[in-house]
Design an enzyme around this catalytic site. Structure first.
Site, short mmCIF file in Angstrom:
data_model
loop_
_atom_site.label_atom_id
_atom_site.label_comp_id
_atom_site.label_asym_id
_atom_site.label_seq_id
_atom_site.Cartn_x
_atom_site.Cartn_y
_atom_site.Cartn_z
N HIS A 205 0.79 -1.24 0.00
CA HIS A 205 0.00 0.00 0.00
C HIS A 205 0.82 1.28 0.00
O HIS A 205 0.28 2.35 -0.17
CB HIS A 205 -0.92 0.03 1.23
CG HIS A 205 -0.18 0.35 2.50
ND1 HIS A 205 0.61 -0.55 3.14
CD2 HIS A 205 -0.09 1.50 3.23
CE1 HIS A 205 1.14 0.00 4.22
NE2 HIS A 205 0.74 1.25 4.30
N ARG A 207 2.78 4.67 -0.41
CA ARG A 207 2.67 5.71 -1.43
C ARG A 207 3.78 5.60 -2.48
O ARG A 207 3.56 5.74 -3.67
CB ARG A 207 2.78 7.06 -0.73
CG ARG A 207 2.44 8.26 -1.55
CD ARG A 207 2.63 9.48 -0.71
NE ARG A 207 1.65 9.55 0.35
CZ ARG A 207 0.65 10.45 0.38
NH1 ARG A 207 0.56 11.35 -0.55
NH2 ARG A 207 -0.21 10.45 1.37
N1 UDP Z 1 -3.30 -4.65 9.40
C1 UDP Z 1 -4.65 -4.98 9.62
N2 UDP Z 1 -5.40 -5.41 8.56
C2 UDP Z 1 -4.89 -5.49 7.29
C3 UDP Z 1 -3.54 -5.14 7.07
C4 UDP Z 1 -2.77 -4.73 8.15
O1 UDP Z 1 -5.14 -4.89 10.75
O2 UDP Z 1 -5.62 -5.86 6.38
C5 UDP Z 1 -2.48 -4.20 10.53
C6 UDP Z 1 -1.16 -4.92 10.70
O3 UDP Z 1 -1.29 -6.05 11.54
C7 UDP Z 1 -0.25 -3.87 11.31
C8 UDP Z 1 -0.82 -2.58 10.79
O4 UDP Z 1 -2.12 -2.85 10.30
O5 UDP Z 1 -0.34 -3.86 12.73
C9 UDP Z 1 0.07 -2.04 9.70
O6 UDP Z 1 -0.56 -1.00 9.10
P1 UDP Z 1 -0.07 -0.41 7.70
O7 UDP Z 1 0.59 -1.49 6.92
O8 UDP Z 1 -1.26 0.29 7.15
O9 UDP Z 1 0.94 0.73 8.13
P2 UDP Z 1 2.50 0.78 8.39
O10 UDP Z 1 2.81 -0.13 9.53
O11 UDP Z 1 3.18 0.44 7.12
O12 UDP Z 1 2.72 2.21 8.78
#
Ligand code: UDP
Length: 366
Positions: A205, A207
């Site tokens: 996802h 950007r």
């Molecule tokens: N997550 C979730 N459902 C999903 C995908 C990810 O609950 O379908 C959770 C995952 O377990 C993690 C968090 O969302 O704790 C990660 O979020 P994201 O990938 O959006 O953000 P990043 O960590 O890259 O900032």
């Protein structure tokens, strides 16, 4: 009683802050004000609900098609109004989002102490991840207390001139979250796991992945599934329209690719725990994979989660189709030694006690 305002706006912030909210509320030593900016409306609300945390204030900044600057300006202004009305003694922000940056900056402007959870992560590449690398570096400039998940993160802050007395190594609260979701909660998976199938969990996802990089990742996934008949790919498709359109075009109708709505955190963590292999460009998923010991290919060229790579659970695959396919194929070979070497849980991000450690420190400093 001292007042601590905790601000969250996106899914990962809620997942990493709710265990701390629960811990602080259970202790009852400080008044806790939970503030939602609503930056990622649906995903934020569902993550907060999973931990039974309700916001005391909701800035509701989300409108479709807003630029990052518009969101920043709204969060800055609305936090400032709340700070004037509620007069907290400290504001806690988490990570590297627009919410964390803008609400922390508003507190700094009002000369209210800022505590930064998950402080000191760096790629030192301002455009990867964008704009998060800027946010995390900027928050470190104005924060008074830095809660670093690891010694590596602490070292980054020391190199940048922060004083030892301001930095606390606590582990990452995401491990606390995993403990809660896997032990206390039940998943609502729409199907049963079939033991004969190897689950490949895929998420993308970021950007900086939009456009050709994400298309390459999706083509790679299609090839991997086609080459391995016992692999079932589960792909929670992020709500972002760039991701949705490319996913439908490249993976629509491909057998054994299950594209699903992003599950709430309890179900997602159970899915993660059942995965044979993970392919992701997410930050938080890297930490969760390391804690659970699920071999993971990181579809980026750099990662701030260097501890997980040193622990051997994460490998950088880049975002190019050929590189991802080659690495995944090696790990999916029968009895792959490389795979077995990656499959070991590590406590580099803590043992699930980060919230308690942060709460202990807050009792002394607020
Ligand atoms: N997550 C979730 N459902 C999903 C995908 C990810 O609950 O379908 C959770 C995952 O377990 C993690 C968090 O969302 O704790 C990660 O979020 P994201 O990938 O959006 O953000 P990043 O960590 O890259 O900032």
């Amino acid at each position: 009683m001292k007042r601590i305002m905790i601000v969250m706006g996106t899914r990962p912030e809620a997942i990493k802050l709710c265990p701390l909210v629960r811990e602080l509320k259970a202790r009852g030593d400080q008044e806790i004000l939970v503030c939602s900016t609503g930056q990622h409306r649906a995903m934020l609300d569902s993550a907060m609900e999973a931990f039974s945390v309700r916001p005391d204030f909701d800035m509701d900044v989300m409108q479709t098609g807003q630029s990052t600057s518009e969101v920043t300006a709204k969060v800055l202004k609305r936090t400032d109004e709340l700070l004037v009305a509620e007069k907290p003694d400290m504001v806690l922000v988490q990570g590297d989002t627009t919410t964390a940056f803008a609400s922390g900056l508003a507190a700094f402007h009002r000369q209210i102490s800022v505590g930064h959870i998950e402080a000191g992560l760096r790629t030192y590449q301002m455009h990867a991840p964008f704009p998060e690398e800027f946010h995390r570096q900027a928050i470190s400039l104005f924060a008074d207390y830095h809660f670093s998940p690891t010694v590596t993160a602490k070292r980054n802050l020391l190199r940048e001139g922060k004083h030892e007395s301001q930095i606390f190594v606590t582990g990452n609260t995401v491990v606390d979250a995993l403990r809660i979701t896997l032990s206390e909660k039940r998943p609502s998976l729409p199907w049963q796991f079939d033991d004969g199938q190897r689950i490949l969990l895929f998420t993308a996802h970021r950007r900086e992945s939009w456009g050709e990089p994400i298309r390459g990742m999706l083509r790679a996934l299609r090839r991997i599934v086609e080459e391995h008949p016992d692999v079932l790919a589960v792909f929670p498709v992020h709500h972002n329209p760039h991701v949705r359109a490319a996913a439908k075009e490249i993976l629509g109708g491909v057998p054994r690719v299950r594209m699903i709505e992003p599950p709430e955190i309890v179900t997602f963590h159970h899915l993660l725990a059942h995965a044979h292999l993970i392919l992701t460009d997410s930050g938080g998923i890297q930490e969760e994979a390391v804690a659970l010991g699920i071999p993971t290919l990181v579809m980026r060229y750099s990662s701030e989660r260097t501890e997980g790579m040193r622990a051997g659970v994460l490998k950088l695959a880049g975002s190019g189709e050929e590189g991802i396919v080659a690495l995944a194929n090696r790990l999916l070979e029968e009895n792959s030694e490389e795979y077995l070497a990656m499959k070991k849980p590590s406590a580099v991000y803590g043992k699930g006690r980060a919230s308690a450690m942060i709460a202990d420190i807050l009792e002394k400093v607020v």
